[in-house]
Design a protein around this motif. Structure first.
Motif, short mmCIF file in Angstrom:
data_model
loop_
_atom_site.label_atom_id
_atom_site.label_comp_id
_atom_site.label_asym_id
_atom_site.label_seq_id
_atom_site.Cartn_x
_atom_site.Cartn_y
_atom_site.Cartn_z
N ILE A 33 -7.63 -2.78 11.30
CA ILE A 33 -8.36 -1.66 10.38
C ILE A 33 -7.87 -1.05 9.49
O ILE A 33 -7.14 -1.71 8.47
N GLU A 34 -6.57 -0.22 10.62
CA GLU A 34 -5.39 0.29 9.95
C GLU A 34 -4.84 -0.40 9.45
O GLU A 34 -3.42 -0.03 8.51
N VAL A 35 -4.30 -2.07 10.05
CA VAL A 35 -3.12 -2.53 9.99
C VAL A 35 -3.24 -3.07 8.10
O VAL A 35 -2.85 -3.01 7.43
N MET A 36 -4.89 -3.60 8.31
CA MET A 36 -5.45 -3.66 7.03
C MET A 36 -5.12 -2.36 5.64
O MET A 36 -4.19 -3.29 4.59
N LEU A 37 -5.36 -1.79 5.95
CA LEU A 37 -5.10 -0.66 5.52
C LEU A 37 -3.99 -0.46 4.49
O LEU A 37 -3.16 0.17 3.57
N ARG A 38 -3.16 -0.34 5.48
CA ARG A 38 -1.95 -0.24 5.11
C ARG A 38 -0.72 -0.82 4.63
O ARG A 38 -0.17 -0.52 3.62
N GLU A 39 -0.98 -2.41 4.75
CA GLU A 39 -0.99 -3.19 4.30
C GLU A 39 -0.88 -2.81 2.53
O GLU A 39 -0.63 -3.69 1.60
N ASN A 40 -2.36 -2.78 2.24
CA ASN A 40 -2.56 -2.82 1.24
C ASN A 40 -1.85 -1.65 0.09
O ASN A 40 -1.73 -1.94 -0.22
N LEU A 41 -2.07 -0.70 1.05
CA LEU A 41 -2.12 0.83 0.87
C LEU A 41 -0.07 -0.02 -0.03
O LEU A 41 0.61 0.48 -1.04
N ARG A 42 0.87 -0.83 1.24
CA ARG A 42 1.91 -0.88 0.37
C ARG A 42 2.05 -2.18 -0.56
O ARG A 42 2.54 -1.49 -1.16
N LYS A 43 1.46 -3.20 -0.48
CA LYS A 43 1.16 -4.21 -1.34
C LYS A 43 0.89 -2.36 -3.01
O LYS A 43 1.37 -3.12 -4.15
N GLY A 45 1.77 -0.21 -3.75
CA GLY A 45 2.98 1.16 -4.46
C GLY A 45 2.28 2.14 -3.62
O GLY A 45 2.68 4.00 -4.41
N ARG A 46 1.37 2.55 -3.02
CA ARG A 46 0.62 3.74 -2.84
C ARG A 46 1.17 4.50 -0.83
O ARG A 46 0.09 5.69 -0.71
N LEU A 47 1.09 3.70 -0.72
CA LEU A 47 1.14 4.11 0.71
C LEU A 47 2.71 5.36 0.95
O LEU A 47 3.89 5.18 0.48
N PRO A 48 2.24 6.02 1.60
CA PRO A 48 2.83 7.81 1.52
C PRO A 48 4.45 6.59 2.54
O PRO A 48 4.31 6.68 3.57
N LYS A 49 5.60 7.84 1.83
CA LYS A 49 6.66 7.32 2.89
C LYS A 49 7.06 7.96 3.84
O LYS A 49 7.70 7.88 4.55
N ASP A 50 6.43 8.93 4.36
CA ASP A 50 6.14 9.74 5.11
C ASP A 50 4.99 9.10 6.42
O ASP A 50 5.28 9.91 6.74
#
Length: 67
Positions: A33-43, A45-50
């Motif tokens: 679930i975390e991988v899925m959330l991170r991937e979609n946030l990255r796509k 453009g909402r994944l925080p840089k830190d």
């Protein structure tokens, strides 16, 4: 930074699909679930840089046993 625990209500069929996918990827359902959330946030453009990396599986190495 400590990890955040979040309760999640999810349709059983969706959970089963994620669990099967996680099993194929050799991950826990939580990690999948975390991988899925991170991937979609990255796509989006909402994944925080830190954002740190996902912790590695298994127990952390004992620094005392590395002597």
């Amino acid at each position: 930074m400590p990890r955040k625990s979040v309760p999640l209500r999810i349709d059983p069929a969706v959970y089963n699909a994620i669990a099967a996918w996680a099993n194929q990827e050799m991950r826990s359902v939580n990690a999948q679930i975390e991988v899925m959330l991170r991937e979609n946030l990255r796509k989006a453009g909402r994944l925080p840089k830190d954002t740190g990396e996902i912790p590695k599986r298994g127990r952390p190495k004992n620094p005392k046993s590395q002597t």
